[in-house]
Scaffold this motif. Structure first.
Motif, PDB file in Angstrom:
ATOM      1  N   PHE A 116       0.741  -1.159   0.027  1.00 19.62           N
ATOM      2  CA  PHE A 116       0.097   0.148  -0.004  1.00 19.62           C
ATOM      3  C   PHE A 116       0.889   1.297  -0.056  1.00 19.62           C
ATOM      4  O   PHE A 116       2.177   1.271   0.291  1.00 19.62           O
TER       5      PHE A 116
ATOM      6  N   GLN B  78       0.673   5.810   0.967  1.00 24.27           N
ATOM      7  CA  GLN B  78       0.186   6.875   1.462  1.00 24.27           C
ATOM      8  C   GLN B  78       0.826   8.004   1.143  1.00 24.27           C
ATOM      9  O   GLN B  78       2.097   8.316   1.675  1.00 24.27           O
TER      10      GLN B  78
ATOM     11  N   ARG C  61      -7.898  -5.991  -1.181  1.00 22.33           N
ATOM     12  CA  ARG C  61      -7.518  -4.446  -1.521  1.00 22.33           C
ATOM     13  C   ARG C  61      -7.595  -3.339  -0.442  1.00 22.33           C
ATOM     14  O   ARG C  61      -7.421  -2.298  -0.408  1.00 22.33           O
ATOM     15  N   ARG C  62      -8.255  -3.876   0.792  1.00 15.74           N
ATOM     16  CA  ARG C  62      -8.863  -3.128   1.770  1.00 15.74           C
ATOM     17  C   ARG C  62      -7.668  -3.244   3.036  1.00 15.74           C
ATOM     18  O   ARG C  62      -7.283  -4.539   3.255  1.00 15.74           O
TER      19      ARG C  62
ATOM     20  N   LYS D 110      -3.396  12.482   2.089  1.00 16.45           N
ATOM     21  CA  LYS D 110      -4.198  11.278   1.344  1.00 16.45           C
ATOM     22  C   LYS D 110      -4.294  10.106   2.305  1.00 16.45           C
ATOM     23  O   LYS D 110      -3.551   9.700   2.859  1.00 16.45           O
ATOM     24  N   GLU D 111      -5.354   9.319   1.961  1.00 14.92           N
ATOM     25  CA  GLU D 111      -5.663   7.776   2.397  1.00 14.92           C
ATOM     26  C   GLU D 111      -4.737   6.872   1.956  1.00 14.92           C
ATOM     27  O   GLU D 111      -4.115   7.160   0.940  1.00 14.92           O
ATOM     28  N   ARG D 112      -4.562   5.975   2.824  1.00 11.64           N
ATOM     29  CA  ARG D 112      -3.684   4.699   2.301  1.00 11.64           C
ATOM     30  C   ARG D 112      -4.522   4.260   1.319  1.00 11.64           C
ATOM     31  O   ARG D 112      -5.497   3.744   1.274  1.00 11.64           O
ATOM     32  N   GLU D 113      -3.608   3.789   0.299  1.00 13.52           N
ATOM     33  CA  GLU D 113      -4.458   3.165  -0.759  1.00 13.52           C
ATOM     34  C   GLU D 113      -3.564   1.893  -1.378  1.00 13.52           C
ATOM     35  O   GLU D 113      -2.326   1.961  -1.271  1.00 13.52           O
TER      36      GLU D 113
END
Length: 122
Positions: free
Chosen positions: A35, A37, A104-105, A41-44
């Motif tokens: 992931f 970040q 993916r989460r 921004k949010e962690r993606e």
């Protein structure tokens, strides 16, 4: 004790390449992922790989540029990043899941590394 340790980040020019490594200890995991970040921004999700390494899952923005692989004998997962862009700048986190399939989460991952900074200059 479960531990994930990333290495390999740094500063690179746009168009360049970097390889990240993540060494896992304490237990064997199923899916391993990366992931990222960026500031504010949010962690993606970026990419994940199945336990045997035969299946990879990529976010569209990195397809064709990033490659994930794993060496189960070394309990290590790698992320090769080519053709880097300034928008790839972020802290990259290695993560390990007890589950299989397309994960993916962040909530689907049980263990996380401390993160490694990748900065791409234009």
């Amino acid at each position: 004790q479960v531990q994930l340790v990333e290495s390999g980040g740094g500063l690179v020019q746009a168009g360049g390449s970097v390889r990240l490594s993540c060494a896992a200890s304490g237990r064997t995991f199923n899916v391993m992922g990366w992931f990222r970040q960026a500031p504010g921004k949010e962690r993606e999700f970026v990419v994940a790989i199945s336990q045997l390494g035969s299946i990879q899952y990529y976010v569209d923005s990195v397809k064709g540029r990033f490659t994930i692989s794993r060496d189960n004998a070394k309990n290590t997962v790698y992320l090769r990043m080519n053709k880097l862009k300034p928008e790839d700048t972020a802290v990259y986190y290695c993560a390990a899941s007890a589950f299989g399939g397309d994960r993916r989460r962040p909530s689907e991952y049980a263990a996380w590394g401390q993160g490694t900074q990748v900065t791409v200059s234009s």
